[in-house]
Enzyme design. Structure first.
Site, PDB file in Angstrom:
ATOM      1  N   LYS A 257       0.923  -1.193   0.041  1.00 58.72           N
ATOM      2  CA  LYS A 257      -0.027   0.031  -0.155  1.00 58.72           C
ATOM      3  C   LYS A 257       0.970   1.190   0.067  1.00 58.72           C
ATOM      4  O   LYS A 257       1.938   1.063   0.430  1.00 58.72           O
ATOM      5  CB  LYS A 257      -0.995  -0.026   1.299  1.00 58.72           C
ATOM      6  CG  LYS A 257      -2.088   1.083   1.239  1.00 58.72           C
ATOM      7  CD  LYS A 257      -3.234   0.757   2.555  1.00 58.72           C
ATOM      8  CE  LYS A 257      -4.086   1.808   2.519  1.00 58.72           C
ATOM      9  NZ  LYS A 257      -4.833   1.441   3.792  1.00 58.72           N
TER      10      LYS A 257
ATOM     11  N   SER B  65     -10.072  -1.061   6.714  1.00 55.23           N
ATOM     12  CA  SER B  65      -9.365  -0.763   5.368  1.00 55.23           C
ATOM     13  C   SER B  65      -8.637  -1.776   4.773  1.00 55.23           C
ATOM     14  O   SER B  65      -8.366  -1.841   3.474  1.00 55.23           O
ATOM     15  CB  SER B  65      -8.391   0.481   5.445  1.00 55.23           C
ATOM     16  OG  SER B  65      -9.189   1.770   5.795  1.00 55.23           O
TER      17      SER B  65
ATOM     18  N   SER C 177      -9.809   1.659   2.688  1.00 58.78           N
ATOM     19  CA  SER C 177      -9.059   2.378   2.038  1.00 58.78           C
ATOM     20  C   SER C 177      -7.778   1.691   1.009  1.00 58.78           C
ATOM     21  O   SER C 177      -7.329   2.331   0.347  1.00 58.78           O
ATOM     22  CB  SER C 177      -8.228   3.466   3.043  1.00 58.78           C
ATOM     23  OG  SER C 177      -7.374   2.602   3.813  1.00 58.78           O
TER      24      SER C 177
END
Lengths: 491, 470
Positions: free
Chosen positions: B75, B174, B150
């Site tokens: 990420k 997330s 996210s």
């Protein structure tokens, strides 16, 4: 001015004596080190970095608490103090807020001319320093600001007193005592010139009859004991004048202007920050186990004030000598090593003679040669020699000037006073027959002076004694020479 | 696409090279990531160098790591030395990290190949990845839908077959919510199990790094590499994940009555998928038990106070002074104002304002402190629930993936999509989202299992049993 009482509290920041920073492995750089030469991703606030508390700093914090008679909390909590400034890379300072490491302590200070007073310590907590902003290079003002992060993250202990201080002199005495304790405990070197000890003053005046305090004025970042004293006196005068003119003293943060010898406003409280303190989620609560506390206590040992009292009691020293001898931990250890060498039957005068030698000749020479106090026992003069020297001098076997020569000769050489006396032929002559012979020769050489003395001029004795000393090569016992001359002239 | 377990096996048997495995990934990315938008950047050069190094190691007969040659996406909020990291934000445009996150380093140390940085909601604030300042990521199952967030880029990358493992971060769901939306596995490890050092903080007391994978075995393998005490992260624990003898027979599965008695707001398809999982659990020998989480109704509110408070402080460092984008101004305050006004997107600003307010003097007790009390009460709810149940089953999200643009202008509705995932972070539990079937429209549905701290092994075992029962 007589109508007002002065109420002062001090906030002292001391830089902790650790090899590395509070929350990262960067070294504590020398203040002369190149800008930004001791920095890393953690202390420059790179995204994703986390703090890891310095175990040694925590230990020194615990020692501070113990040395200041505080309660050391088993659990204390780091908190974030949020504000924006370029030298604060994370936009918050990690400090402690509502649960500090140490609380409710005290410092005993000496008052002048005599007596003592207890200043309560509200709290002592750990925190990290910010970086340094440079708005000028030398005398050249910059239209930009440079930031040096070497100091950023350096561990500090903030010590907050209760408002128990009533004058500039008391503030000075408190700082002196605090510095002595912190140095003694090995917590901080407290070199104010290097910024290792910084002081903020909170001061307010109140009419003697009134219970509540007046508005508090804070004077920030005072970096010498003298500045603290001067700033307090100047602020007392300013506030007194204001009150006498019927004005109200507003809550204020001020700076000390050394040049103009007055405080100037820094920012008004209306603009003061809301620091939005909250518990630092990146650090778990700090837990001080009982064993850790015990270890710190043992390492700390006897504190300077207790040792001073003991020196006065055990060795019959006066307040001044005991104070000087306990101003430094190594110096007091050196004195104790000497007293171990003194014969157990030694009279009180013996301790006094040893003390005099240490506070006088020894201290002067050690300072001149910049001997590290930790090397007192190994690189100066051995306690055995020092005690011997003191004994020889007080027994009249060495003159004061000869004692100086012997002292210098044994410094750092390991030579004993006896050996040096033999080597240099410095033994004092106390043989009365020899002294009388020198006295007769001296009188014969100074007939005028002898006549004056007989006519009642005591001072006339001087040149004759001087002649005896000259003839003896400085070895004649001056007291005996004096007596011999008087005896001859009286005959 | 090969799983991580398969990849390692083939490479160790010399039936596959790491470079071939990597080129297969690059090929898939070139073919389809233009449409999906999972990656913000593919690290072609450094990944090839890493893969070549693994192959060289294999050739000389040196022992290979547990993730030998496995392509992994990270990420965009994880530090990787010499590589860009933007957290999906303009304020970090051009920022190159000077160090490597512990989690990423642990992958590298086991010979994984880091192939690129995955898109995300700006600073991990969001549930659709639409808050990325750079691009929209599409759901591989239906490109008109969001991938969740996210960690939407990470979930989409695994679901699209770009790589077998992607790292995500989970503050309130997330990892798990995008895993459910994209039909992959997403693990939020127990708080403290995986080091956060190098993960750009959103809410420090809730953030946790975890893997998104296409099989439960891969999730287990990834966690075994990631989980370790890290002296650089004071909140990381010394305790390893627990290995307990596992028996499906009589396993107690808790069903929170607050969620199951009235599935209001939960779509019929999600409810039906949960029923299927319940039945599978029962047929595999488990028993279900009603548990109660009375304070879970306050969880969402408490979460937004706590996470925003911490974020308001954590994001203060993006000030335009030392790194990232900076806007010149007439004064220092002006520089801060302009840099942050231009650098942060609307959702990030909203959370900073909420957080600053909650921590302000005069409001602290009513907001931040009260939220912390709710957090404590919620933990107690779970403690009580776990005396009656070994694990707790819940939906991951009330619905399947929604359409791009559907909720972006309605923050509260968007926040509600995390209602089932948030309590796990507040209580510091282990939680996993796993595929539970598909909707009529073919969209993936996820189910969530929660376990007591350090019981990740239990979660993996149960999912294996459920899948065997299928």
């Amino acid at each position: 001015m007589n109508n007002f009482e002065t109420v002062i509290g001090l906030e002292v920041h001391a830089q902790l004596n650790t090899a590395t920073k509070m929350f990262c492995p960067c070294p504590q750089a020398d203040y002369k080190a190149g800008a930004n030469s001791a920095i890393c991703p953690v202390c420059t606030g790179q995204p994703g970095t986390l703090p890891a508390a310095n175990v040694k700093a925590v230990e020194l914090g615990v020692k501070t608490g113990l040395a200041l008679n505080c309660r050391v909390n088993e659990i204390s909590i780091f908190a974030r103090k949020n504000y924006f400034y370029p030298d604060l890379p994370k936009s918050y300072q990690v400090s402690q807020f509502d649960r500090p490491l140490c609380e409710a302590g005290s410092v005993e200070i000496d008052l002048k001319p005599s007596g003592s007073k207890t200043i309560r310590v509200a709290r002592a907590h750990l925190e990290e320093d910010a970086g340094k902003s440079l708005h000028a290079l030398g005398s050249r003002a910059l239209d930009y600001t440079l930031v040096d992060f070497n100091r950023c993250g350096v561990p500090l202990i903030e010590i907050v007193s209760e408002p128990d201080i009533s004058s500039a002199d008391e503030a000075h005495a408190y700082l002196t005592e605090l510095k002595r304790i912190l140095q003694w405990a090995g917590v901080s070197q407290c070199d104010m010139e290097k910024g290792e000890l910084r002081c903020d003053v909170n001061i307010s005046l109140k009419a003697a009859a009134v219970k509540e305090l007046g508005q508090k004025v804070e004077i920030k970042n005072l970096n010498s004991f003298k500045a603290v004293k001067d700033a307090i006196n100047s602020e007392i005068a300013r506030q007194t004048a204001m009150i006498e003119r019927g004005e109200t003293v507003a809550q204020d943060t001020r700076l000390w202007n050394e040049k103009e010898q007055k405080t100037v406003p820094m920012r008004s409280k209306e603009m003061a920050h809301d620091y939005r303190y909250f518990p630092e989620p990146d650090l778990v609560p700090l837990r001080i186990a009982a064993a850790r506390l015990e270890t710190a206590k043992n390492e700390l040992g006897e504190l300077p004030r207790a040792r001073k009292t003991r020196f006065m009691k055990d060795f019959g020293l006066n307040n001044y000598d005991a104070g000087v001898l306990t101003s430094d931990r190594c110096l007091s250890a050196y004195f104790e090593a000497c007293m171990k060498e003194a014969p157990p039957s030694a009279a009180e005068g013996e301790a006094k003679a040893v003390a005099n030698l240490i506070t006088g000749e020894f201290f002067a020479r050690a300072n001149e040669l910049k001997v590290n106090p930790e090397d007192y026992l190994s690189k100066t003069i051995s306690p055995v020699s020092l005690v011997k020297l003191a004994a020889l001098t007080s027994a009249g076997k060495l003159s004061a000037s000869a004692a100086k020569t012997v002292f210098a000769g044994s410094w750092g050489t390991g030579k004993t006073p006896e050996a040096l006396m033999g080597e240099l032929g410095l033994a004092q002559v106390s043989d009365s027959v020899q002294i009388e012979a020198w006295a007769r020769e001296a009188i014969a050489a100074n007939p005028d002076a002898a006549k004056d003395f007989k006519n009642g001029n005591e001072k006339a004795l001087g040149p004759i004694v001087g002649m005896v000393m000259k003839k003896s090569g400085g070895k004649a016992n001056p007291r005996l020479a004096n007596e011999a001359i008087k005896k001859i002239l009286a005959a | 696409m090969l799983t991580a377990v398969e990849t390692v096996k083939l490479i160790k048997e010399k039936k596959l090279t790491a470079l071939t495995a990597l080129e297969n990934c690059f090929k898939a990315i070139k073919e389809r990531d233009g449409e999906i938008g999972a990656f913000l950047e593919v690290f072609e050069n450094s990944a090839r160098a890493q893969a070549a190094a693994v192959d060289a190691k294999a050739e000389t007969g040196k022992p290979l790591g547990r993730l030998a040659g496995v392509p992994v996406a990270i990420k965009d909020n994880m530090a990787y030395a010499g590589h860009r990291m933007t957290c999906g934000s303009k304020i970090l445009e051009g920022y190159v990290s000077p160090y490597t996150a512990t989690a990423v380093q642990r992958l590298i140390d086991e010979d994984a190949v880091i192939i690129g940085r995955a898109n995300m909601d700006e600073f991990a604030m969001g549930s659709s990845t639409e808050n990325s300042a750079y691009k929209k990521t599409k759901n591989p199952a239906d490109t008109a839908c969001v991938p969740g967030g996210s960690s939407g880029g990470s979930a989409a990358a695994v679901a699209a077959g770009f790589c077998p493992i992607a790292l995500g971060s989970d503050t309130g769901g997330s990892i798990r919510q995008p895993a459910a939306f994209c039909g992959v596995y997403g693990l939020k490890p127990t708080y403290g199990l995986v080091s956060r050092y190098g993960l750009t903080a959103f809410a420090s007391s809730l953030d946790q790094i975890g893997p998104l994978t296409s099989t439960v075995e891969d999730a287990e393998l990834a966690l075994s590499v990631l989980a370790a005490h890290d002296p650089k992260d004071s909140t990381s624990v010394k305790k390893p994940a627990l290995e307990r003898p596992f028996n499906m027979k009589g396993l107690r599965v808790g069903l929170p009555k607050e969620y199951f008695s009235d599935m209001k707001g939960v779509s019929g398809e999600v409810a039906a998928a949960l029923d299927t999982i319940k039945n599978k659990l029962r047929s595999a020998g488990a028993v279900t038990a009603e548990v109660s989480l009375p304070n879970s109704v306050y969880a969402l509110a408490a979460y937004y106070i706590i996470s925003s408070s911490e974020a308001s402080s954590n994001l203060g460092r993006f000030d335009g002074i030392r790194y990232g984008s900076s806007v010149k101004g007439a004064s220092l305050a002006d520089v801060y104002r302009k840099t942050r006004a231009r650098g942060f997107g609307p959702e990030v600003k909203r959370r900073i304002m909420l957080g600053v307010y909650s921590l302000s003097s005069g409001y602290y007790d009513a907001y931040y402190l009260k939220a912390q009390k709710i957090r404590t009460l919620l933990k107690r709810d779970f403690d009580a629930a776990f005396t009656k149940a070994d694990v707790i089953l819940t939906p991951v999200s009330p619905t399947t993936a929604f359409k791009l643009g559907e909720k972006i202008d309605d923050p509260v509705t968007m926040y509600l999509s995390d209602i089932f995932t948030i309590p796990c972070n507040l209580a510091g539990l282990a939680g996993i989202s796993f595929p539970a079937g598909k909707s009529a429209a073919g969209m993936p549905v996820g189910a969530q299992l929660l376990a007591k701290p350090f019981n990740e092994g239990l979660l993996f075992n149960i999912i294996r049993e459920v899948e065997r029962a299928a």
